[in-house]
Structure formats: C-alpha cells, structure tokens
Design a protein around this motif. Structure first.
Motif, PDB file in Angstrom:
ATOM      1  N   CYS A 110      44.983  36.487  33.546  1.00  0.00           N
ATOM      2  CA  CYS A 110      45.022  35.980  35.388  1.00  0.00           C
ATOM      3  C   CYS A 110      45.932  35.279  36.408  1.00  0.00           C
ATOM      4  N   GLY A 111      45.905  35.897  37.126  1.00  0.00           N
ATOM      5  CA  GLY A 111      47.143  35.784  38.384  1.00  0.00           C
ATOM      6  C   GLY A 111      47.494  34.538  39.539  1.00  0.00           C
ATOM      7  N   HIS A 112      48.126  33.850  39.552  1.00  0.00           N
ATOM      8  CA  HIS A 112      48.127  32.750  40.373  1.00  0.00           C
ATOM      9  C   HIS A 112      49.171  32.853  41.441  1.00  0.00           C
ATOM     10  N   TYR A 113      48.888  31.221  42.363  1.00  0.00           N
ATOM     11  CA  TYR A 113      49.767  32.163  43.730  1.00  0.00           C
ATOM     12  C   TYR A 113      49.450  32.854  44.864  1.00  0.00           C
ATOM     13  N   LEU A 136      40.611  34.811  45.411  1.00  0.00           N
ATOM     14  CA  LEU A 136      39.924  32.638  45.037  1.00  0.00           C
ATOM     15  C   LEU A 136      41.672  32.516  44.551  1.00  0.00           C
ATOM     16  N   THR A 137      42.080  31.595  44.432  1.00  0.00           N
ATOM     17  CA  THR A 137      42.797  31.070  44.698  1.00  0.00           C
ATOM     18  C   THR A 137      43.564  31.471  43.081  1.00  0.00           C
ATOM     19  N   GLY A 138      42.992  31.708  42.193  1.00  0.00           N
ATOM     20  CA  GLY A 138      43.408  32.559  40.699  1.00  0.00           C
ATOM     21  C   GLY A 138      42.460  33.476  40.360  1.00  0.00           C
ATOM     22  N   GLY A 139      43.715  33.775  38.868  1.00  0.00           N
ATOM     23  CA  GLY A 139      42.301  34.955  38.046  1.00  0.00           C
ATOM     24  C   GLY A 139      41.082  34.328  36.886  1.00  0.00           C
ATOM     25  N   GLU A 140      41.457  32.736  37.183  1.00  0.00           N
ATOM     26  CA  GLU A 140      40.120  31.964  35.782  1.00  0.00           C
ATOM     27  C   GLU A 140      39.096  32.492  36.032  1.00  0.00           C
ATOM     28  N   ILE A 141      38.786  31.644  37.197  1.00  0.00           N
ATOM     29  CA  ILE A 141      37.514  32.252  37.578  1.00  0.00           C
ATOM     30  C   ILE A 141      36.871  33.281  37.834  1.00  0.00           C
ATOM     31  N   PRO A 142      37.836  34.575  38.436  1.00  0.00           N
ATOM     32  CA  PRO A 142      37.110  35.670  38.024  1.00  0.00           C
ATOM     33  C   PRO A 142      37.111  36.231  35.918  1.00  0.00           C
ATOM     34  N   ALA A 143      38.433  36.032  35.430  1.00  0.00           N
ATOM     35  CA  ALA A 143      38.004  36.222  34.220  1.00  0.00           C
ATOM     36  C   ALA A 143      37.171  36.007  33.263  1.00  0.00           C
ATOM     37  N   MET A 144      36.715  34.419  33.870  1.00  0.00           N
ATOM     38  CA  MET A 144      35.599  34.102  33.166  1.00  0.00           C
ATOM     39  C   MET A 144      34.264  34.649  33.645  1.00  0.00           C
ATOM     40  N   ALA A 145      34.037  34.958  34.819  1.00  0.00           N
ATOM     41  CA  ALA A 145      32.707  35.895  35.225  1.00  0.00           C
ATOM     42  C   ALA A 145      32.667  37.437  33.511  1.00  0.00           C
ATOM     43  N   VAL A 146      33.573  38.154  34.336  1.00  0.00           N
ATOM     44  CA  VAL A 146      34.401  38.735  33.370  1.00  0.00           C
ATOM     45  C   VAL A 146      34.125  38.624  32.226  1.00  0.00           C
ATOM     46  N   ILE A 147      33.996  37.920  31.456  1.00  0.00           N
ATOM     47  CA  ILE A 147      34.036  37.095  29.949  1.00  0.00           C
ATOM     48  C   ILE A 147      32.520  36.930  29.757  1.00  0.00           C
ATOM     49  N   ASP A 148      32.434  36.666  30.256  1.00  0.00           N
ATOM     50  CA  ASP A 148      30.876  36.142  30.167  1.00  0.00           C
ATOM     51  C   ASP A 148      29.603  37.472  29.974  1.00  0.00           C
ATOM     52  N   ALA A 149      30.115  38.237  30.852  1.00  0.00           N
ATOM     53  CA  ALA A 149      29.312  40.090  31.057  1.00  0.00           C
ATOM     54  C   ALA A 149      30.036  40.566  30.195  1.00  0.00           C
ATOM     55  N   VAL A 150      30.870  40.840  29.540  1.00  0.00           N
ATOM     56  CA  VAL A 150      31.202  41.370  28.197  1.00  0.00           C
ATOM     57  C   VAL A 150      30.559  40.739  27.205  1.00  0.00           C
ATOM     58  N   VAL A 151      30.428  39.409  26.768  1.00  0.00           N
ATOM     59  CA  VAL A 151      30.135  38.894  25.789  1.00  0.00           C
ATOM     60  C   VAL A 151      29.187  39.360  25.778  1.00  0.00           C
ATOM     61  N   ARG A 152      27.879  38.443  26.395  1.00  0.00           N
ATOM     62  CA  ARG A 152      26.477  39.040  26.470  1.00  0.00           C
ATOM     63  C   ARG A 152      25.675  40.419  26.001  1.00  0.00           C
ATOM     64  N   LEU A 153      26.785  41.862  26.044  1.00  0.00           N
ATOM     65  CA  LEU A 153      26.297  43.022  26.019  1.00  0.00           C
ATOM     66  C   LEU A 153      27.070  42.794  24.038  1.00  0.00           C
ATOM     67  N   ILE A 154      27.259  41.993  23.883  1.00  0.00           N
ATOM     68  CA  ILE A 154      28.177  42.422  22.431  1.00  0.00           C
ATOM     69  C   ILE A 154      26.985  42.238  21.367  1.00  0.00           C
ATOM     70  N   PRO A 155      26.075  43.351  20.340  1.00  0.00           N
ATOM     71  CA  PRO A 155      25.053  43.617  19.411  1.00  0.00           C
ATOM     72  C   PRO A 155      24.935  41.846  19.549  1.00  0.00           C
ATOM     73  N   GLY A 156      23.549  41.538  18.806  1.00  0.00           N
ATOM     74  CA  GLY A 156      23.580  40.440  18.831  1.00  0.00           C
ATOM     75  C   GLY A 156      23.744  38.624  19.181  1.00  0.00           C
ATOM     76  N   VAL A 157      24.319  38.730  20.084  1.00  0.00           N
ATOM     77  CA  VAL A 157      24.698  37.879  21.020  1.00  0.00           C
ATOM     78  C   VAL A 157      23.826  37.032  21.617  1.00  0.00           C
ATOM     79  N   LEU A 158      23.088  37.117  22.205  1.00  0.00           N
ATOM     80  CA  LEU A 158      21.495  37.241  22.711  1.00  0.00           C
ATOM     81  C   LEU A 158      20.354  37.360  21.821  1.00  0.00           C
ATOM     82  N   GLY A 159      19.692  36.227  22.007  1.00  0.00           N
ATOM     83  CA  GLY A 159      18.845  36.375  20.731  1.00  0.00           C
ATOM     84  C   GLY A 159      18.130  37.348  20.499  1.00  0.00           C
ATOM     85  N   GLN A 160      17.068  37.768  21.183  1.00  0.00           N
ATOM     86  CA  GLN A 160      16.233  39.408  21.506  1.00  0.00           C
ATOM     87  C   GLN A 160      17.179  40.368  21.514  1.00  0.00           C
TER      88      GLN A 160
END
Ligand SMILES: C[S@@+](CC[C@H](N)C(=O)[O-])C[C@H]1O[C@@H](n2cnc3c(N)ncnc32)[C@H](O)[C@@H]1O
Length: 245
Positions: A110-113, A136-160
């Motif tokens: 995550c970059g900043h400044y 944006l002011t930093g890469g933290e919010i973008p990283a959270m968005a990308v990680i969220d989108a990626v993790v929900r696709l890992i098999p078994g993460v979503l209930g169904q």
C-alpha cells in the motif's frame, strides 16, 4: 491462501479483516492474513521510510530499501505475486479477482503520500492494481477492497459454494433482481413468476432480467460476451423497444 499486507497504517485493517466473511474465512483456516508495518523494515534510526523526490516537487516518496527488505523478509525466498496498489495500475475486475483467488500466496503493497520510488514498480512488483480512476490518500482501502473480492472466491469461504456464481460480472452480466418476504409490501408486489415454483421459468426470467439490466446499465459488457442465439434475440427485442421510446 496466505496474504501479506505491507502498509504504513496497520491500524486501519482490524475492523475490515476482523468482521463478517473475512473473519470467518480466517477462523476456518481458509486464509491467513498478516499485516506488517513497512516502518519495521527501515534500518534508519528514526524509522524513516520516505524522502523528498529527486528533482524537487511536492510530497514525499516511499523509499525502496524498507519495501524491498519487507518483501524479501516475509516471503523468505518464495516468489509469490507482489501487488502494488496504484491509481496508474490495471483496473481491478472480477476476472482479476478470480485469477488471484487461485494463488497460494499474495503480497499487497500500500503506497501513501505522493507515491513510491520507481524502482519498486520496476524491480519488485509483479502486478499493479487500480480500483478506479480516482486518487485516494493511500493504498490501504484499495487493498482491503481487492482482498475482500479475492477471499470470497476461495472455495469454502461463502456458505453456499454456488453463491458467487451468479454475482454481477462473474457471468459477464449484471445480476438479476432479488425479492424476499413480504409478497406484498405497501402494494409493491413480488413478480408472480418467482412465486410460481416453476424453476425453469424462474431461471428464464432471471436470465432475461440480467440481460435487460446489463443492456440498460452496462451495454459495454454485452459487447465482450458470447451470447446464445436466444439471448441475442432477447437483446434485439430490447433494442427495438428502446428505439420505439
Ligand atoms: C495519493 S496516492 C499517490 C498518487 C500518485 N501521485 C499518482 O498521481 O499516481 C497515494 C497512494 O494511494 C494508493 N492509491 C490511490 N488511489 C488509488 C487507486 N485508485 N487504486 C489503487 N491505489 C490507489 C496508491 O498506493 C498510491 O501510491
């Protein structure tokens, strides 16, 4: 999957990574997320990680040494993809999320400044990702968005297992509308077909709604899709109707 995040502001992450589906995914052992402070990898006695840009100009630039050292230390010789969050990077899409969800290990920087030393981009990272044409002011919010989108696709993460298959963009189309109880809310009724119990008709209706929604809101997506003859016929009908109005 193991995910490392390198940031100057680790305190921004616990709320997002400690809630809802991301939290459960970690509890189930499907993903391990480690957030590290780039400052901890500075050999400078003041823990300085940025400096003035050569050539002058406004803002501070993230120095190469702590970022290289951080990546080299946490990856211990492994060669995972190293992703730089960057407004100049490739625009993030569901397709990219699907691609990253197949990896065993990912590193996010995550970059900043003002930005980072160009040698980080040239010699350390494998991917640069932007979450849109804004800064944006930093890469933290973008990283959270990308990680969220990626993790929900890992098999078994979503209930169904199937629950992301029909998501917008996964099929190339926007998703169909949803309704739940009550059937009649202040005179606003649930479409009859959804109450019919006829699964084939419900699937047809959902596909038509998906096509209609995409035609109205994101016609650019239709241009990139291989439509079946039936879907093409439906789109032609939508075009004729919109030409009439
Ligand atoms: C203020 S921005 C720097 C912008 C840089 N001066 C430029 O014009 O490209 C600081 C950091 O925020 C992050 N960032 C800002 N907007 C972003 C976006 N749309 N997508 C991904 N990362 C972003 C990046 O990590 C960037 O290094």
């Amino acid at each position: 999957m193991k995910i490392h995040v390198l940031t100057l502001f680790p305190e921004m992450f616990p709320g997002v990574f400690g809630s809802s589906i991301l939290k459960k995914a970690q509890e189930k052992g499907l993903v391990e997320i480690e957030v590290s402070n780039i400052r901890d990898f500075s050999d400078n006695k003041h823990k300085q990680v940025d400096d003035y840009p050569y050539g002058g100009g406004a803002g501070m630039v993230l120095k190469p040494e702590p970022v290289f050292r951080a990546v080299e230390t946490i990856t211990e010789g492994r060669k995972p993809r190293v992703i730089l969050m960057c407004p100049q990077g490739e625009r993030f899409t569901q397709k990219k999320a699907e691609e990253l969800a197949n990896e065993e290990e990912l590193v996010f920087i995550c970059g900043h400044y003002e930005g980072y030393d160009e040698r980080i981009r040239e010699h350390l990272v494998t991917d640069e990702i932007s979450i849109g044409d804004f800064v944006l002011t930093g890469g933290e919010i973008p990283a959270m968005a990308v990680i969220d989108a990626v993790v929900r696709l890992i098999p078994g993460v979503l209930g169904q297992e199937a629950s992301h298959i029909h998501d917008s963009f996964s099929t190339g189309l926007l998703e169909h509308p949803h309704y739940t109880r009550p059937q009649d809310f202040r005179g606003m009724k649930v479409p009859d077909v959804l109450l019919s119990g006829n699964h084939q008709k419900i699937e047809e209706w959902r596909m038509e709604q998906s096509l209609k929604r995409t035609f109205e809101r994101r016609p650019d997506l239709l241009e990139q899709m291989e439509l079946t003859p039936k879907q093409k016929e439906f789109i032609e009908m939508l075009k004729r109707n919109s030409a009439k109005t």
